[in-house]
Write a protein that holds these residues in place. Structure first.
Motif, PDB file in Angstrom:
ATOM      1  N   ALA A  27     -32.428 -59.060  -7.564  1.00 17.06           N
ATOM      2  CA  ALA A  27     -32.218 -58.090  -6.489  1.00 17.06           C
ATOM      3  C   ALA A  27     -31.020 -57.194  -6.789  1.00 17.06           C
ATOM      4  CB  ALA A  27     -32.022 -58.810  -5.163  1.00 17.06           C
ATOM      5  N   ARG A  28     -29.934 -57.759  -7.260  1.00 12.11           N
ATOM      6  CA  ARG A  28     -28.746 -56.961  -7.597  1.00 12.11           C
ATOM      7  C   ARG A  28     -29.057 -55.986  -8.732  1.00 12.11           C
ATOM      8  NH1 ARG A  28     -25.145 -55.732  -4.562  1.00 12.11           N
ATOM      9  NH2 ARG A  28     -23.628 -55.620  -6.201  1.00 12.11           N
ATOM     10  N   PHE A  29     -29.817 -56.432  -9.729  1.00  6.24           N
ATOM     11  CA  PHE A  29     -30.198 -55.552 -10.832  1.00  6.24           C
ATOM     12  C   PHE A  29     -31.009 -54.374 -10.302  1.00  6.24           C
ATOM     13  CE2 PHE A  29     -33.435 -54.267 -13.908  1.00  6.24           C
ATOM     14  CZ  PHE A  29     -32.623 -53.806 -14.931  1.00  6.24           C
ATOM     15  N   ILE A  30     -31.993 -54.662  -9.464  1.00  9.03           N
ATOM     16  CA  ILE A  30     -32.846 -53.608  -8.914  1.00  9.03           C
ATOM     17  C   ILE A  30     -32.021 -52.632  -8.083  1.00  9.03           C
ATOM     18  CG2 ILE A  30     -34.720 -53.161  -7.264  1.00  9.03           C
ATOM     19  CD1 ILE A  30     -36.041 -55.734  -8.350  1.00  9.03           C
ATOM     20  N   GLU A  31     -31.113 -53.151  -7.255  1.00  7.37           N
ATOM     21  CA  GLU A  31     -30.268 -52.291  -6.417  1.00  7.37           C
ATOM     22  C   GLU A  31     -29.416 -51.340  -7.255  1.00  7.37           C
ATOM     23  OE1 GLU A  31     -27.986 -54.922  -3.996  1.00  7.37           O
ATOM     24  OE2 GLU A  31     -29.685 -55.396  -2.688  1.00  7.37           O
ATOM     25  N   ASN A  32     -28.925 -51.820  -8.385  1.00  7.34           N
ATOM     26  CA  ASN A  32     -28.070 -50.993  -9.230  1.00  7.34           C
ATOM     27  C   ASN A  32     -28.850 -50.056 -10.137  1.00  7.34           C
ATOM     28  OD1 ASN A  32     -25.553 -51.976  -8.320  1.00  7.34           O
ATOM     29  ND2 ASN A  32     -25.844 -53.827  -9.519  1.00  7.34           N
ATOM     30  N   LYS A  33     -30.072 -50.416 -10.481  1.00 14.92           N
ATOM     31  CA  LYS A  33     -30.841 -49.643 -11.449  1.00 14.92           C
ATOM     32  C   LYS A  33     -31.729 -48.575 -10.798  1.00 14.92           C
ATOM     33  CE  LYS A  33     -32.666 -49.412 -15.714  1.00 14.92           C
ATOM     34  NZ  LYS A  33     -31.997 -48.726 -16.760  1.00 14.92           N
ATOM     35  N   PHE A  34     -32.235 -48.843  -9.586  1.00 14.66           N
ATOM     36  CA  PHE A  34     -33.213 -47.952  -8.964  1.00 14.66           C
ATOM     37  C   PHE A  34     -32.740 -47.477  -7.597  1.00 14.66           C
ATOM     38  CE2 PHE A  34     -35.534 -50.944 -11.662  1.00 14.66           C
ATOM     39  CZ  PHE A  34     -36.175 -50.066 -12.527  1.00 14.66           C
ATOM     40  N   SER A  35     -33.187 -46.286  -7.217  1.00 14.99           N
ATOM     41  CA  SER A  35     -32.840 -45.747  -5.902  1.00 14.99           C
ATOM     42  C   SER A  35     -33.809 -46.325  -4.852  1.00 14.99           C
ATOM     43  CB  SER A  35     -32.946 -44.227  -5.905  1.00 14.99           C
ATOM     44  OG  SER A  35     -34.295 -43.830  -6.035  1.00 14.99           O
ATOM     45  N   GLN A  36     -33.470 -46.123  -3.579  1.00  8.21           N
ATOM     46  CA  GLN A  36     -34.343 -46.587  -2.497  1.00  8.21           C
ATOM     47  C   GLN A  36     -35.691 -45.876  -2.560  1.00  8.21           C
ATOM     48  OE1 GLN A  36     -32.221 -45.985   1.156  1.00  8.21           O
ATOM     49  NE2 GLN A  36     -31.249 -47.998   1.043  1.00  8.21           N
ATOM     50  N   LYS A  37     -35.664 -44.609  -2.886  1.00  4.09           N
ATOM     51  CA  LYS A  37     -36.905 -43.837  -2.967  1.00  4.09           C
ATOM     52  C   LYS A  37     -37.805 -44.389  -4.075  1.00  4.09           C
ATOM     53  CE  LYS A  37     -38.613 -39.111  -3.220  1.00  4.09           C
ATOM     54  NZ  LYS A  37     -38.264 -37.704  -3.298  1.00  4.09           N
ATOM     55  N   GLU A  38     -37.233 -44.707  -5.228  1.00  8.86           N
ATOM     56  CA  GLU A  38     -38.019 -45.266  -6.326  1.00  8.86           C
ATOM     57  C   GLU A  38     -38.616 -46.620  -5.950  1.00  8.86           C
ATOM     58  OE1 GLU A  38     -35.890 -43.574 -10.348  1.00  8.86           O
ATOM     59  OE2 GLU A  38     -34.841 -45.114  -9.187  1.00  8.86           O
ATOM     60  N   CYS A  39     -37.842 -47.438  -5.246  1.00  8.79           N
ATOM     61  CA  CYS A  39     -38.339 -48.748  -4.816  1.00  8.79           C
ATOM     62  C   CYS A  39     -39.478 -48.590  -3.815  1.00  8.79           C
ATOM     63  CB  CYS A  39     -37.221 -49.579  -4.199  1.00  8.79           C
ATOM     64  SG  CYS A  39     -35.994 -50.145  -5.388  1.00  8.79           S
ATOM     65  N   LEU A  40     -39.333 -47.668  -2.884  1.00  9.61           N
ATOM     66  CA  LEU A  40     -40.372 -47.427  -1.889  1.00  9.61           C
ATOM     67  C   LEU A  40     -41.645 -46.901  -2.552  1.00  9.61           C
ATOM     68  CD1 LEU A  40     -40.894 -47.629   1.126  1.00  9.61           C
ATOM     69  CD2 LEU A  40     -40.149 -45.271   1.341  1.00  9.61           C
ATOM     70  N   GLN A  41     -41.491 -45.998  -3.513  1.00  8.94           N
ATOM     71  CA  GLN A  41     -42.651 -45.484  -4.241  1.00  8.94           C
ATOM     72  C   GLN A  41     -43.370 -46.602  -4.985  1.00  8.94           C
ATOM     73  OE1 GLN A  41     -40.811 -42.398  -6.582  1.00  8.94           O
ATOM     74  NE2 GLN A  41     -41.441 -40.793  -5.170  1.00  8.94           N
ATOM     75  N   PHE A  42     -42.597 -47.483  -5.597  1.00  3.50           N
ATOM     76  CA  PHE A  42     -43.198 -48.611  -6.302  1.00  3.50           C
ATOM     77  C   PHE A  42     -43.945 -49.522  -5.329  1.00  3.50           C
ATOM     78  CE2 PHE A  42     -43.011 -53.052  -7.609  1.00  3.50           C
ATOM     79  CZ  PHE A  42     -43.720 -52.988  -8.796  1.00  3.50           C
ATOM     80  N   ASN A  43     -43.321 -49.829  -4.189  1.00  2.00           N
ATOM     81  CA  ASN A  43     -43.968 -50.704  -3.214  1.00  2.00           C
ATOM     82  C   ASN A  43     -45.276 -50.117  -2.704  1.00  2.00           C
ATOM     83  OD1 ASN A  43     -42.092 -52.736  -3.324  1.00  2.00           O
ATOM     84  ND2 ASN A  43     -40.916 -52.009  -1.581  1.00  2.00           N
ATOM     85  N   PHE A  44     -45.264 -48.842  -2.346  1.00  2.00           N
ATOM     86  CA  PHE A  44     -46.477 -48.219  -1.833  1.00  2.00           C
ATOM     87  C   PHE A  44     -47.559 -48.092  -2.907  1.00  2.00           C
ATOM     88  CE2 PHE A  44     -44.185 -46.585   1.962  1.00  2.00           C
ATOM     89  CZ  PHE A  44     -45.103 -47.023   2.915  1.00  2.00           C
ATOM     90  N   SER A  45     -47.168 -47.845  -4.143  1.00  2.00           N
ATOM     91  CA  SER A  45     -48.170 -47.669  -5.192  1.00  2.00           C
ATOM     92  C   SER A  45     -48.774 -48.992  -5.645  1.00  2.00           C
ATOM     93  CB  SER A  45     -47.573 -46.939  -6.387  1.00  2.00           C
ATOM     94  OG  SER A  45     -46.596 -47.740  -7.004  1.00  2.00           O
ATOM     95  N   SER A  46     -48.093 -50.107  -5.410  1.00  2.00           N
ATOM     96  CA  SER A  46     -48.624 -51.393  -5.864  1.00  2.00           C
ATOM     97  C   SER A  46     -49.043 -52.313  -4.723  1.00  2.00           C
ATOM     98  CB  SER A  46     -47.578 -52.101  -6.734  1.00  2.00           C
ATOM     99  OG  SER A  46     -46.421 -52.357  -5.977  1.00  2.00           O
ATOM    100  N   PHE A  47     -48.886 -51.876  -3.479  1.00  2.36           N
ATOM    101  CA  PHE A  47     -49.224 -52.720  -2.334  1.00  2.36           C
ATOM    102  C   PHE A  47     -50.737 -52.870  -2.199  1.00  2.36           C
ATOM    103  CE2 PHE A  47     -50.008 -53.560   2.182  1.00  2.36           C
ATOM    104  CZ  PHE A  47     -49.188 -54.658   2.370  1.00  2.36           C
ATOM    105  N   ASN A  48     -51.177 -54.089  -1.887  1.00  2.00           N
ATOM    106  CA  ASN A  48     -52.595 -54.368  -1.702  1.00  2.00           C
ATOM    107  C   ASN A  48     -52.936 -54.219  -0.219  1.00  2.00           C
ATOM    108  OD1 ASN A  48     -55.205 -55.270  -1.712  1.00  2.00           O
ATOM    109  ND2 ASN A  48     -54.749 -57.256  -2.633  1.00  2.00           N
ATOM    110  N   PHE A  49     -53.652 -53.154   0.116  1.00  2.00           N
ATOM    111  CA  PHE A  49     -54.034 -52.880   1.496  1.00  2.00           C
ATOM    112  C   PHE A  49     -55.312 -53.617   1.891  1.00  2.00           C
ATOM    113  CE2 PHE A  49     -51.308 -49.291   0.536  1.00  2.00           C
ATOM    114  CZ  PHE A  49     -50.579 -49.149   1.702  1.00  2.00           C
TER     115      PHE A  49
END
Length: 117
Positions: A27-49
């Motif tokens: 989690a700390r690595f992700i927080e430092n490496k990626f922005s909130q927008k990038e994380c949200l884009q990743f979540n929406f693009s890989s989420f199983n609806f």
């Protein structure tokens, strides 16, 4: 000698502690490496609806026969409701709950639009 004076600590459930430490480090690595927008884009693009719909583009095409860029705010609100709980807010299984939750997200959108303007 020190073991006789101070008893050794026996830590139980070390696998569980290691699991949480690994989660924390990732989690700390992700927080430092990626922005909130990038994380949200990743979540929406890989989420199983569910119903063989993975990602925003597939759910958008499945529900509205539109590209994501062409969605209206009310349609995006329905997708947000699905993102929160795909089974509970599925329009074919629970049309009333889906409608209520969609209205909630649409109202949140309207309130945020008023604040920005």
């Amino acid at each position: 000698m020190s073991y006789r004076i101070l008893p050794t600590l026996e830590i139980k459930h070390t696998k569980r502690i290691n699991y949480f430490m690994n989660q924390f480090i990732v989690a700390r690595f992700i927080e430092n490496k990626f922005s909130q927008k990038e994380c949200l884009q990743f979540n929406f693009s890989s989420f199983n609806f569910l119903e063989n719909r993975k990602g925003l583009s597939e759910v958008s095409q499945s529900l509205f026969k539109k590209d994501v860029e062409d969605l209206k705010p009310m349609e995006m609100a329905e997708i947000l409701a699905l993102y929160e709980a795909p089974l509970r807010y599925n329009r074919s299984r629970n049309p009333q709950k889906a409608k209520e939750r969609t209205k909630h997200f649409y109202n949140v959108y309207l309130n945020n639009s008023k604040i920005k303007n």
